[in-house]
Every structure is written in structure tokens, then in C-alpha cells.
Design an enzyme around this catalytic site. Sequence first.
Site, PDB file in Angstrom:
ATOM      1  N   CYS A 114     -28.969   5.686 -30.309  1.00 20.98           N
ATOM      2  CA  CYS A 114     -30.141   6.329 -29.682  1.00 20.98           C
ATOM      3  C   CYS A 114     -31.436   5.575 -29.971  1.00 20.98           C
ATOM      4  CB  CYS A 114     -30.270   7.769 -30.157  1.00 20.98           C
ATOM      5  SG  CYS A 114     -28.806   8.713 -29.788  1.00 20.98           S
ATOM      6  N   HIS A 276     -37.029  10.079 -27.409  1.00 17.18           N
ATOM      7  CA  HIS A 276     -35.625   9.925 -27.000  1.00 17.18           C
ATOM      8  C   HIS A 276     -35.114  11.297 -26.592  1.00 17.18           C
ATOM      9  CE1 HIS A 276     -31.374   9.620 -27.056  1.00 17.18           C
ATOM     10  NE2 HIS A 276     -31.244  10.237 -28.211  1.00 17.18           N
ATOM     11  N   ASN A 306     -28.361  13.470 -22.475  1.00 15.28           N
ATOM     12  CA  ASN A 306     -28.771  12.467 -23.456  1.00 15.28           C
ATOM     13  C   ASN A 306     -28.070  11.160 -23.082  1.00 15.28           C
ATOM     14  OD1 ASN A 306     -28.811  10.775 -25.708  1.00 15.28           O
ATOM     15  ND2 ASN A 306     -28.651  12.443 -27.186  1.00 15.28           N
TER      16      ASN A 306
HETATM   17  C1  LIG Z   1     -24.984  20.330 -30.752  1.00 13.96           C
HETATM   18  C2  LIG Z   1     -25.850  21.581 -30.852  1.00 13.96           C
HETATM   19  C3  LIG Z   1     -26.412  21.940 -29.495  1.00 13.96           C
HETATM   20  C4  LIG Z   1     -24.963  22.694 -31.339  1.00 13.96           C
HETATM   21  O1  LIG Z   1     -25.733  23.867 -31.497  1.00 13.96           O
HETATM   22  P1  LIG Z   1     -25.594  24.714 -32.842  1.00 13.96           P
HETATM   23  O2  LIG Z   1     -26.322  25.980 -32.647  1.00 13.96           O
HETATM   24  O3  LIG Z   1     -25.998  23.828 -33.957  1.00 13.96           O
HETATM   25  O4  LIG Z   1     -24.078  25.005 -32.810  1.00 13.96           O
HETATM   26  P2  LIG Z   1     -22.948  24.770 -33.914  1.00 13.96           P
HETATM   27  O5  LIG Z   1     -22.495  23.343 -33.875  1.00 13.96           O
HETATM   28  O6  LIG Z   1     -23.382  25.339 -35.230  1.00 13.96           O
HETATM   29  O7  LIG Z   1     -21.887  25.695 -33.265  1.00 13.96           O
HETATM   30  C5  LIG Z   1     -22.133  27.073 -33.000  1.00 13.96           C
HETATM   31  C6  LIG Z   1     -20.974  27.611 -32.218  1.00 13.96           C
HETATM   32  O8  LIG Z   1     -21.046  27.152 -30.849  1.00 13.96           O
HETATM   33  C7  LIG Z   1     -19.805  26.562 -30.489  1.00 13.96           C
HETATM   34  N1  LIG Z   1     -20.034  25.494 -29.516  1.00 13.96           N
HETATM   35  C8  LIG Z   1     -20.261  24.195 -29.762  1.00 13.96           C
HETATM   36  N2  LIG Z   1     -20.413  23.536 -28.603  1.00 13.96           N
HETATM   37  C9  LIG Z   1     -20.276  24.448 -27.617  1.00 13.96           C
HETATM   38  C10 LIG Z   1     -20.323  24.350 -26.212  1.00 13.96           C
HETATM   39  N3  LIG Z   1     -20.562  23.201 -25.573  1.00 13.96           N
HETATM   40  N4  LIG Z   1     -20.136  25.491 -25.504  1.00 13.96           N
HETATM   41  C11 LIG Z   1     -19.925  26.666 -26.116  1.00 13.96           C
HETATM   42  N5  LIG Z   1     -19.856  26.796 -27.452  1.00 13.96           N
HETATM   43  C12 LIG Z   1     -20.030  25.710 -28.197  1.00 13.96           C
HETATM   44  C13 LIG Z   1     -19.226  26.067 -31.775  1.00 13.96           C
HETATM   45  O9  LIG Z   1     -17.839  25.918 -31.675  1.00 13.96           O
HETATM   46  C14 LIG Z   1     -19.620  27.159 -32.730  1.00 13.96           C
HETATM   47  O10 LIG Z   1     -18.724  28.223 -32.580  1.00 13.96           O
HETATM   48  P3  LIG Z   1     -18.266  29.113 -33.855  1.00 13.96           P
HETATM   49  O11 LIG Z   1     -19.542  29.720 -34.354  1.00 13.96           O
HETATM   50  O12 LIG Z   1     -17.330  30.072 -33.253  1.00 13.96           O
HETATM   51  O13 LIG Z   1     -17.661  28.143 -34.809  1.00 13.96           O
HETATM   52  C15 LIG Z   1     -27.023  21.414 -31.856  1.00 13.96           C
HETATM   53  O14 LIG Z   1     -26.527  21.361 -33.170  1.00 13.96           O
HETATM   54  C16 LIG Z   1     -27.802  20.175 -31.592  1.00 13.96           C
HETATM   55  O15 LIG Z   1     -28.429  20.038 -30.560  1.00 13.96           O
HETATM   56  N6  LIG Z   1     -27.830  19.238 -32.546  1.00 13.96           N
HETATM   57  C17 LIG Z   1     -28.491  17.975 -32.326  1.00 13.96           C
HETATM   58  C18 LIG Z   1     -27.606  17.147 -31.477  1.00 13.96           C
HETATM   59  C19 LIG Z   1     -28.272  15.941 -30.956  1.00 13.96           C
HETATM   60  O16 LIG Z   1     -29.428  15.943 -30.645  1.00 13.96           O
HETATM   61  N7  LIG Z   1     -27.503  14.890 -30.833  1.00 13.96           N
HETATM   62  C20 LIG Z   1     -27.960  13.690 -30.320  1.00 13.96           C
HETATM   63  C21 LIG Z   1     -28.677  12.978 -31.381  1.00 13.96           C
HETATM   64  S1  LIG Z   1     -29.236  11.497 -30.762  1.00 13.96           S
END
Ligand SMILES: CC(C)(COP(=O)(O)OP(=O)(O)OC[C@H]1O[C@@H](n2cnc3c(N)ncnc32)[C@H](O)[C@@H]1OP(=O)(O)O)[C@@H](O)C(=O)NCCC(=O)NCCS
Length: 349
Positions: A114, A276, A306
Site C-alpha cells: 500500500c 491511501h 482498496n
Molecule cells: C477488515 C475490517 C473491515 C474488519 O472489521 P472488524 O470490525 O475489525 O471485524 P473483525 O475482523 O473483528 O470481524 C468481526 C466479525 O465480522 C466477520 N466478518 C469479517 N469479514 C466479513 C465480511 N466481509 N462480511 C461479513 N462478516 C465479516 C468476522 O468473521 C467476525 O465475525 P465473528 O465476530 O463471528 O468472529 C476492519 O478490521 C478493517 O477495516 N481493518 C483495516 C483493514 C485495512 O484497511 N486493510 C488494508 C490496509 S492497507
Amino acid sequence: MKRTKIAGIGKYLPENVVTNQDLTQYMDTSDVWIQERTGIRERRYGHRTEETTATMGIEAAKIAIERAGTTAQDIDFIIFATLSPDYYFPGCGVLVQRALKMKEVGALDVRNQCSGFVYALSIADQFIRTGTYKNILVIGSEKQSFGIDFSTRGRNVTVIFGDGAGAVVLQPADKEYQGILSTHLHSDGEFAENLAMFNPGTHANHWNEKNYATFDTAEIGQMFMTHAMINNGETYPRMDGPVVFKKAVVKFPEVIMEALQANNLTPADLNMLIPHQANLRIAQFVQQTLKLRDDQVYNNIQYYGNTTAASIPIALCEAWEKKLIKDGDLVCLAAFGSGFTWASTLLRW
Ligand SMILES: CC(C)(COP(=O)(O)OP(=O)(O)OC[C@H]1O[C@@H](n2cnc3c(N)ncnc32)[C@H](O)[C@@H]1OP(=O)(O)O)[C@@H](O)C(=O)NCCC(=O)NCCS
């Protein structure tokens, strides 16, 4: 020493639009979940065989080269940033050199995910400032759709990423106020495994007690890619979303402030911040922290997802095409991602 200016900019997005609803046919997810957590509504996927990371980069490059009022034969250095190269090796830079019938110029591939585009800009900036090169082509391009897990197992990663490309041509600035003011690069390898694609690779589970690859009884010659790795889904990228989120919302404002302070400027001086496009929630958090108005930040993750190394040049190009960036404007580009690595550039357009 003359500063480095962006003389031309271009972008390329594949035509194929994939909505959140479209993804529900492969995995257990929903439009509501994706929009609430990431702001993403849709993304683009490259054509299965006709669009690659290199070809999309080449299309963006052609536009940037034309807008710079130059030709492919004038380019004297190529820097290509991507995490999804056409080949494991060689890099995409040489494919650009060949396709655009360029001179036998240097071609460098940057592997900073990224942050790749900002790292690439920083490298190009050094070459221009020292007078080594006069026309550098910098490309950020990704075909993420080829390497992600479309089962429910991979949903936290897959819903976020999209395909596309952006490119710039850099030249010595002719106006005194214009050009890149400074670049700032950082890394913290403590988090190398929190957002990574482990396989194929040569790690052999060396770095961590966790097993990132199943070798079965594989001998050395078969360890790079085993059937077990494929069967277990170990060849897909993995991300600890909450860890990425928490670090990103600290490091983005930090590296933006570092750039502003290095130039005796404040957030109020910024005409445009191009973060980004990692996640709309992260960008909103950064905006709040720096107390920026809506018109000081450009986001388009809603439509493209992204696109990793491509996200900043795509957003910068789109903002410029919409006339949101004008001559003399103070623009900050800021990135954070896998590594973790993070970086910023402050420039006057
Ligand atoms: C990825 C992201 C959206 C996940 O959101 P979150 O609230 O942190 O979610 P978690 O990973 O803790 O998961 C919460 C729940 O949602 C679920 N989940 C994950 N992806 C899912 C999706 N696409 N659809 C539905 N549910 C989903 C998980 O399985 C988890 O379920 P559980 O509670 O039953 O175990 C968030 O963490 C995020 O944006 N992080 C930064 C990612 C990023 O910017 N990456 C690029 C960097 S360059």
C-alpha cells in the site's frame, strides 16, 4: 537543485464493476456489513486474461506520458509499484519498457504494497533532484482479483480489494514554488505477519511458531509450493483487520504531521490530502484527528475498493481531473499498509 514535479498523470480502471451484492454469491457477506465497516460499495475486476497488472499500468502510463507532453521514448527511468506482479520474477517494469518500445532504460519494481507508490515517488524524487534523470515514469498497478480467497474464509480480505492502475511522469519543476517538498518513509517489521501473503515463499515457517505453510513430507525442491498449501488456502493473503486498523489510525496522522512540520506548515494549509484508500473509516478517522474539512480530503474507495499501490495515483488523478487540485495547491499523499510500512509526500501542484 530543481524540485520534482508531476508533469502528467493518468489512471486506468477495468470496466467490470463488481458490487457488494455480487460478492454474496461466493461468500457469506452483505452489502450492509461491507459498507458499514469499509465504506466500499463496489470495485473493479480486471478481465480474466486480457487485463494484467502490467497492461493496466501501461494504459495509465500512456495517458500520463501524453499529458506530460512527452513520448515513451523520452522516459529515462521506470519505477513500478505492485504487490500483484504479472510474474513472480521479472518485475512489471520490464514489461512496460517492452510494450511501450522504450529505450533500454532502467526499470525498478518496488515491493511496498500500500505504501509502494509513495516509496516509488520518493526514489524518483532523488534521481530528478540530483539531475540524474529528466523523465521518470512511476506506476502503481494491481490485479488483486486474481489472488484472493472467494470463499467465506477469506471474506475479511476479499471484500476490501479491487483492481486498477495509476501513473505519473515526473520532471524537474520549472516554477520555483512547484514540486515535491519532502518525502518521509517508515517501517515496523514487528507487524510483518499481520497483513501478508506468505506463499509461495522461502520462509519454511522460519519466522513464526505458527505454521504459515504445510509442507507434509515435501523435500527441499518441492517446498516452494505444495498441493497441501493450495488445499488449505495458504496461498491467499491474510490480514488481522483490527490490528491493521488500530495502527493505521495512529500512523497516518503521524506521517502527515511529519511532512507538514518538516515544511513549517499545518493541516489548515493543506488544499488536498490524498490518503491511501485503505478503508473509508480509517480516512474519516484521520480527517477528524487532523481537523480537516471535507473539501480537504479526497476519497473514492466507495467505487474502486482498496487498490493498494494504485490507490493514491488513481485518487490523485481523479481529483485533478475533477479540477479539485489546481496550480500551486498544497497536496499531501499519505500511505499505510503491509509491512507495516507507511509514508508521506508533500508537494505543491
Ligand atoms: C477488515 C475490517 C473491515 C474488519 O472489521 P472488524 O470490525 O475489525 O471485524 P473483525 O475482523 O473483528 O470481524 C468481526 C466479525 O465480522 C466477520 N466478518 C469479517 N469479514 C466479513 C465480511 N466481509 N462480511 C461479513 N462478516 C465479516 C468476522 O468473521 C467476525 O465475525 P465473528 O465476530 O463471528 O468472529 C476492519 O478490521 C478493517 O477495516 N481493518 C483495516 C483493514 C485495512 O484497511 N486493510 C488494508 C490496509 S492497507
